[in-house]
Structures are given as structure tokens and as C-alpha cells.
Design an enzyme around this catalytic site. Structure first.
Site, PDB file in Angstrom:
ATOM      1  N   HIS A  88      41.340  41.884  42.716  1.00  0.00           N
ATOM      2  CA  HIS A  88      40.619  43.019  43.105  1.00  0.00           C
ATOM      3  C   HIS A  88      39.334  42.376  44.197  1.00  0.00           C
ATOM      4  O   HIS A  88      39.278  42.950  45.174  1.00  0.00           O
ATOM      5  CB  HIS A  88      39.876  43.827  42.275  1.00  0.00           C
ATOM      6  CG  HIS A  88      40.722  44.501  41.265  1.00  0.00           C
ATOM      7  ND1 HIS A  88      40.640  44.471  39.772  1.00  0.00           N
ATOM      8  CD2 HIS A  88      41.718  45.532  41.638  1.00  0.00           C
ATOM      9  CE1 HIS A  88      41.895  45.337  39.507  1.00  0.00           C
ATOM     10  NE2 HIS A  88      42.386  46.057  40.336  1.00  0.00           N
TER      11      HIS A  88
ATOM     12  N   LYS B 201      43.922  58.484  31.107  1.00  0.00           N
ATOM     13  CA  LYS B 201      44.512  57.088  31.172  1.00  0.00           C
ATOM     14  C   LYS B 201      43.434  56.320  30.294  1.00  0.00           C
ATOM     15  O   LYS B 201      42.139  56.321  30.607  1.00  0.00           O
ATOM     16  CB  LYS B 201      44.258  56.473  32.526  1.00  0.00           C
ATOM     17  CG  LYS B 201      45.269  55.308  32.806  1.00  0.00           C
ATOM     18  CD  LYS B 201      45.372  55.008  34.262  1.00  0.00           C
ATOM     19  CE  LYS B 201      45.845  53.816  34.570  1.00  0.00           C
ATOM     20  NZ  LYS B 201      45.957  53.497  36.286  1.00  0.00           N
TER      21      LYS B 201
ATOM     22  N   ARG C 120      50.871  44.010  45.918  1.00  0.00           N
ATOM     23  CA  ARG C 120      51.309  42.806  45.413  1.00  0.00           C
ATOM     24  C   ARG C 120      52.705  42.481  45.540  1.00  0.00           C
ATOM     25  O   ARG C 120      53.075  42.568  46.593  1.00  0.00           O
ATOM     26  CB  ARG C 120      50.770  42.801  43.795  1.00  0.00           C
ATOM     27  CG  ARG C 120      49.368  42.673  43.608  1.00  0.00           C
ATOM     28  CD  ARG C 120      49.103  42.925  42.116  1.00  0.00           C
ATOM     29  NE  ARG C 120      49.114  44.261  41.933  1.00  0.00           N
ATOM     30  CZ  ARG C 120      48.743  45.229  40.925  1.00  0.00           C
ATOM     31  NH1 ARG C 120      48.392  44.500  39.823  1.00  0.00           N
ATOM     32  NH2 ARG C 120      48.954  46.398  40.889  1.00  0.00           N
TER      33      ARG C 120
ATOM     34  N   SER D  20      45.256  44.143  35.637  1.00  0.00           N
ATOM     35  CA  SER D  20      44.409  44.256  34.703  1.00  0.00           C
ATOM     36  C   SER D  20      45.161  44.502  33.428  1.00  0.00           C
ATOM     37  O   SER D  20      44.334  43.823  32.504  1.00  0.00           O
ATOM     38  CB  SER D  20      43.562  45.506  34.985  1.00  0.00           C
ATOM     39  OG  SER D  20      42.628  45.430  36.123  1.00  0.00           O
TER      40      SER D  20
HETATM   41  P1  ADP Z   1      45.074  51.849  39.994  1.00  0.00           P
HETATM   42  O1  ADP Z   1      45.125  52.461  38.526  1.00  0.00           O
HETATM   43  O2  ADP Z   1      44.760  52.682  41.011  1.00  0.00           O
HETATM   44  O3  ADP Z   1      46.571  51.222  40.386  1.00  0.00           O
HETATM   45  P2  ADP Z   1      44.011  49.178  39.648  1.00  0.00           P
HETATM   46  O4  ADP Z   1      42.905  48.742  39.416  1.00  0.00           O
HETATM   47  O5  ADP Z   1      45.124  48.759  38.918  1.00  0.00           O
HETATM   48  O6  ADP Z   1      44.100  50.804  39.817  1.00  0.00           O
HETATM   49  O7  ADP Z   1      44.221  48.845  41.233  1.00  0.00           O
HETATM   50  C1  ADP Z   1      43.737  49.208  42.215  1.00  0.00           C
HETATM   51  C2  ADP Z   1      44.092  48.893  43.563  1.00  0.00           C
HETATM   52  O8  ADP Z   1      44.121  47.099  43.845  1.00  0.00           O
HETATM   53  C3  ADP Z   1      45.747  49.133  43.932  1.00  0.00           C
HETATM   54  O9  ADP Z   1      45.817  49.216  45.319  1.00  0.00           O
HETATM   55  C4  ADP Z   1      46.290  47.749  43.298  1.00  0.00           C
HETATM   56  O10 ADP Z   1      47.537  47.642  44.042  1.00  0.00           O
HETATM   57  C5  ADP Z   1      45.277  46.735  44.008  1.00  0.00           C
HETATM   58  N1  ADP Z   1      45.549  45.618  43.085  1.00  0.00           N
HETATM   59  C6  ADP Z   1      45.535  45.164  41.813  1.00  0.00           C
HETATM   60  N2  ADP Z   1      45.584  44.097  41.324  1.00  0.00           N
HETATM   61  C7  ADP Z   1      45.607  43.315  42.639  1.00  0.00           C
HETATM   62  C8  ADP Z   1      45.742  42.072  42.785  1.00  0.00           C
HETATM   63  N3  ADP Z   1      46.221  40.814  41.880  1.00  0.00           N
HETATM   64  N4  ADP Z   1      45.945  41.483  44.258  1.00  0.00           N
HETATM   65  C9  ADP Z   1      45.914  42.376  45.101  1.00  0.00           C
HETATM   66  N5  ADP Z   1      45.705  43.920  44.978  1.00  0.00           N
HETATM   67  C10 ADP Z   1      45.612  44.201  43.757  1.00  0.00           C
END
Ligand code: ADP
Length: 162
Positions: free
Chosen positions: A17, A41, A90, A128
Site C-alpha cells: 500500500h 467486513k 498485484r 493485508s
Molecule cells: P480492498 O478491500 O479495497 O481490496 P485493500 O486494502 O486490500 O482494500 O487494497 C486496497 C488497494 O490496494 C487495492 O487496489 C489492492 O489491489 C491494492 N493493494 C493491496 N496490496 C497491494 C500490494 N501488495 N501491492 C500493490 N497494491 C496492493
């Protein structure tokens, strides 16, 4: 003025992130990191904890604002006068969901554009959920999350480590 929103759950914020945040902050005039409040969630960190963490983690950027939002992202974008949504991309596993989300958001608000930033190779498989799983068994997550997030996780999981 280019204003973008980077929405997500950030439960917890990871180095993946943070990489997307710092790269997109360079591309736009103003970046709003928006923590989604999704009551259906279950999250480990509370909404306030996530907002506070991200605020601390981004304090060196003068063009970033961290906030939470409820409801539709496009409504929040309209309220904030933002016309770009940033999402991280990803592995292939992100493809279907991210495509669906981007298309629905464009259907709801035609003038909103989703920009995908490809994950850094070091964070391609970082999520996460995997961080929470490793941390729940007492594993070392220092290469996955910023120090502040690691401390928050350890505190949160204090008594519950397997
Ligand atoms: P959501 O519940 O909206 O998917 P996340 O916190 O899991 O929320 O992810 C938010 C955004 O960050 C999404 O677009 C996700 O693909 C991106 N993201 C999460 N982890 C990574 C990572 N390791 N590298 C790049 N982008 C990421």
C-alpha cells in the site's frame, strides 16, 4: 488540479500500500487515502486506528489527506471533487475483481477514471490478510508492513498469538 482517491481497507496498511501511495502522490496534485468503512467486513484494526496509522505514515507528504468514507466510492469522489481512483494491481488474482469494480464505478459516474499502478515486484503477493495470518501465529512481519503498523498489530494481537 488533479485530485485522486486511493481507497481500500488497509487492515493493516502494508508496504505494498505504501508503495502505491508514494508513487501516486507524485502523479497527482492531491491524493486522498480513503479508508473504507464496511460494516459487513470484519476488521482487525478499527476504522479510527487505520486512519490514525495512515495519517502518521503519510505525514511527510504535503499533498496527502487521510480520511474514512462510507457508502459508494463514486459519491465520496463527487463530494471530494476527485476524478481519479487509484488502485494497486498485484497478481492475476486481482484482475477480475478490480476490473469489475472499475467498470461499475464508471457506470455509476462516467467521468471517473480508474488508474492501476502495478505492484512493485517485492510486494506482488503481499496482502493485508496474509500479514494478519502470519502475525496471528507470532511470525515476523517486519518486511511486510511499516514499523508503526507492525507495532499496532503486535499490540492488537498481544494476548491472542498462537
Ligand atoms: P480492498 O478491500 O479495497 O481490496 P485493500 O486494502 O486490500 O482494500 O487494497 C486496497 C488497494 O490496494 C487495492 O487496489 C489492492 O489491489 C491494492 N493493494 C493491496 N496490496 C497491494 C500490494 N501488495 N501491492 C500493490 N497494491 C496492493
Amino acid at each position: 488540479m488533479k485530485k485522486a482517491i486511493y481507497p481500500g481497507s488497509f487492515d493493516p496498511p502494508t508496504l505494498g500500500h505504501m508503495d502505491i501511495i508514494s508513487r501516486s502522490a507524485k502523479m497527482v496534485d492531491r491524493l486522498i487515502v480513503a479508508v473504507a468503512c464496511n460494516p459487513s467486513k470484519r476488521s482487525l484494526l478499527s476504522l479510527d486506528e487505520r486512519v490514525e496509522l495512515l495519517t502518521d505514515l503519510t505525514k511527510q507528504f504535503s499533498n496527502i489527506e487521510v480520511t474514512s468514507f462510507t457508502g459508494l466510492l463514486v459519491d465520496f469522489a463527487t463530494e471530494k471533487r476527485a476524478d481519479i481512483i487509484i488502485r494497486g494491481f498485484r497478481a492475476i488474482s486481482d484482475f477480475e475483481y478490480e476490473l469489475q469494480l472499475a467498470q461499475v464505478n464508471t457506470m455509476l459516474k462516467a467521468d471517473i477514471e480508474t488508474i492501476f499502478l502495478v505492484s512493485d515486484k517485492d510486494y506482488l503477493f503481499l496482502s493485508s490478510s496474509i500479514v494478519k495470518e502470519v502475525a496471528s501465529f507470532g511470525g515476523d512481519v517486519s518486511k511486510m508492513v511499516p514499523k508503526l503498523a507492525e507495532q499496532a498489530l503486535i499490540k492488537k494481537m498481544g494476548g491472542k498469538r498462537g
